[in-house]
Scaffold this motif. Structure first.
Motif, PDB file in Angstrom:
ATOM      1  N   THR A 195       0.805  -1.226   0.000  1.00 38.44           N
ATOM      2  CA  THR A 195       0.000   0.000   0.000  1.00 38.44           C
ATOM      3  C   THR A 195       0.840   1.280   0.000  1.00 38.44           C
ATOM      4  O   THR A 195       0.352   2.335  -0.401  1.00 38.44           O
ATOM      5  CB  THR A 195      -0.950   0.034   1.206  1.00 38.44           C
ATOM      6  N   GLU A 196       2.094   1.165   0.422  1.00 33.49           N
ATOM      7  CA  GLU A 196       2.950   2.356   0.483  1.00 33.49           C
ATOM      8  C   GLU A 196       4.309   2.168  -0.189  1.00 33.49           C
ATOM      9  O   GLU A 196       4.981   3.141  -0.510  1.00 33.49           O
ATOM     10  CB  GLU A 196       3.194   2.753   1.953  1.00 33.49           C
ATOM     11  N   GLY A 197       4.720   0.901  -0.369  1.00 36.55           N
ATOM     12  CA  GLY A 197       6.064   0.621  -0.844  1.00 36.55           C
ATOM     13  C   GLY A 197       6.137   0.113  -2.268  1.00 36.55           C
ATOM     14  O   GLY A 197       5.484   0.631  -3.181  1.00 36.55           O
ATOM     15  N   ARG A 198       6.887  -0.972  -2.470  1.00 43.17           N
ATOM     16  CA  ARG A 198       7.198  -1.473  -3.809  1.00 43.17           C
ATOM     17  C   ARG A 198       5.978  -1.890  -4.617  1.00 43.17           C
ATOM     18  O   ARG A 198       5.977  -1.823  -5.842  1.00 43.17           O
ATOM     19  CB  ARG A 198       8.151  -2.669  -3.710  1.00 43.17           C
ATOM     20  N   GLY A 199       4.935  -2.339  -3.941  1.00 42.83           N
ATOM     21  CA  GLY A 199       3.763  -2.823  -4.663  1.00 42.83           C
ATOM     22  C   GLY A 199       2.695  -1.789  -4.916  1.00 42.83           C
ATOM     23  O   GLY A 199       1.690  -2.067  -5.584  1.00 42.83           O
ATOM     24  N   LYS A 200       2.894  -0.579  -4.416  1.00 41.93           N
ATOM     25  CA  LYS A 200       1.836   0.444  -4.477  1.00 41.93           C
ATOM     26  C   LYS A 200       1.396   0.760  -5.900  1.00 41.93           C
ATOM     27  O   LYS A 200       0.195   0.812  -6.204  1.00 41.93           O
ATOM     28  CB  LYS A 200       2.304   1.721  -3.775  1.00 41.93           C
ATOM     29  N   LEU A 201       2.355   0.990  -6.810  1.00 46.14           N
ATOM     30  CA  LEU A 201       1.994   1.372  -8.181  1.00 46.14           C
ATOM     31  C   LEU A 201       1.205   0.269  -8.878  1.00 46.14           C
ATOM     32  O   LEU A 201       0.273   0.555  -9.645  1.00 46.14           O
ATOM     33  CB  LEU A 201       3.250   1.722  -8.978  1.00 46.14           C
ATOM     34  N   LEU A 202       1.558  -0.990  -8.622  1.00 50.92           N
ATOM     35  CA  LEU A 202       0.803  -2.098  -9.208  1.00 50.92           C
ATOM     36  C   LEU A 202      -0.603  -2.163  -8.622  1.00 50.92           C
ATOM     37  O   LEU A 202      -1.581  -2.377  -9.355  1.00 50.92           O
ATOM     38  CB  LEU A 202       1.527  -3.426  -8.951  1.00 50.92           C
ATOM     39  N   MET A 203      -0.700  -2.006  -7.322  1.00 50.78           N
ATOM     40  CA  MET A 203      -2.023  -2.031  -6.677  1.00 50.78           C
ATOM     41  C   MET A 203      -2.908  -0.924  -7.248  1.00 50.78           C
ATOM     42  O   MET A 203      -4.098  -1.134  -7.497  1.00 50.78           O
ATOM     43  CB  MET A 203      -1.857  -1.852  -5.163  1.00 50.78           C
ATOM     44  N   GLN A 204      -2.328   0.238  -7.498  1.00 50.18           N
ATOM     45  CA  GLN A 204      -3.082   1.336  -8.084  1.00 50.18           C
ATOM     46  C   GLN A 204      -3.455   1.046  -9.540  1.00 50.18           C
ATOM     47  O   GLN A 204      -4.580   1.298  -9.974  1.00 50.18           O
ATOM     48  CB  GLN A 204      -2.272   2.627  -8.011  1.00 50.18           C
ATOM     49  N   ALA A 205      -2.509   0.473 -10.273  1.00 52.20           N
ATOM     50  CA  ALA A 205      -2.737   0.202 -11.705  1.00 52.20           C
ATOM     51  C   ALA A 205      -3.901  -0.760 -11.922  1.00 52.20           C
ATOM     52  O   ALA A 205      -4.656  -0.628 -12.895  1.00 52.20           O
ATOM     53  CB  ALA A 205      -1.459  -0.362 -12.331  1.00 52.20           C
ATOM     54  N   PHE A 206      -4.059  -1.722 -11.009  1.00 57.65           N
ATOM     55  CA  PHE A 206      -5.122  -2.705 -11.159  1.00 57.65           C
ATOM     56  C   PHE A 206      -6.384  -2.331 -10.363  1.00 57.65           C
ATOM     57  O   PHE A 206      -7.323  -3.121 -10.287  1.00 57.65           O
ATOM     58  CB  PHE A 206      -4.627  -4.091 -10.744  1.00 57.65           C
TER      59      PHE A 206
END
Length: 228
Positions: free
Chosen positions: A214-225
């Motif tokens: 939610t804040e780190g390395r996975g944030k952009l992917l979580m937002q993209a999907f």
């Protein structure tokens, strides 16, 4: 004659087995109930084993060959070169739920997080490709009819309401799995009406993994999907 070859791939525990099981109940589809990993092989061997799958499909009187190996997300370009006209069905799932599920199986939260990020980075890179259909597991749970019909159209298959009754003809996956308890659980899940695994992260996901998503390395992917 095989008129379409489809590959279901993406991050494990994102619904690859579920959609493959559903589509396998279609009268025109041939699907081997195992992960072949064909396109990780030496090229002549890969082509030979792929030809054997085609022969089995033709022998069964099917016109669409479908194969499910999540790791083939790492071989999409190779498959394109070796199987002209191939199509790819790529489910994605909320990283929080996927990582929670993978961690329960693998026993390693960091490995599970890295896998979700790595695999879905490759999925996202395919967004917009005409031979790729990306859909969300959550949309399948919310509206199975519309989601399955969309996938069928992409693969050139007619949609029939009977596909929603796939669980009435149980199939056995994971028979060679090294983890018998995991195999039994997975077979149970995919052989009943669509399993709703949303929200498991609320009680199963560690705080470090949640923060990374939610804040780190996975944030952009979580937002993209569309998960944040």
């Amino acid at each position: 004659m095989i008129r379409c070859t489809g590959f279901v791939c993406g991050c494990g525990h994102s619904g690859t087995t579920l959609i493959a099981t559903i589509l396998a109940s279609h009268a025109d589809v041939f699907l081997p109930f195992e992960e072949s990993n064909v396109f990780f092989k030496w090229t002549p061997l890969a082509l030979y084993r792929y030809s054997k799958l085609k022969q089995a499909a033709i022998g069964a009187g099917k016109s669409v060959l479908l194969e499910k190996t999540p790791r083939h997300i790492r071989r999409v370009d190779r498959i394109r070169r070796l199987v002209p006209g191939a199509k790819f069905v790529m489910p994605v799932r909320d990283g929080r739920d996927t990582v929670a599920s993978l961690t329960k199986r693998l026993g390693d939260a960091t490995e599970s997080l890295d896998r979700w990020i790595s695999d879905n980075t490759m999925v996202l890179a395919e967004r917009g490709s005409t031979d790729v259909l990306i859909y969300r597991y959550e949309d399948l749970v919310n509206d199975p009819e519309a989601t399955i019909e969309k996938i069928c159209t992409f693969l050139g298959l007619s949609f029939d309401q009977s596909l929603l009754d796939y669980h009435r003809n149980p199939q056995r996956w994971f028979t060679l799995d090294a983890q018998p308890q995991h195999a039994a659980l997975r077979n149970q899940q995919v052989n009943k009406p669509i399993y709703d695994g949303r929200g498991r992260w609320k009680t199963e996901l560690g705080q470090m993994e949640l923060k990374e998503l939610t804040e780190g390395r996975g944030k952009l992917l979580m937002q993209a999907f569309g998960y944040l």
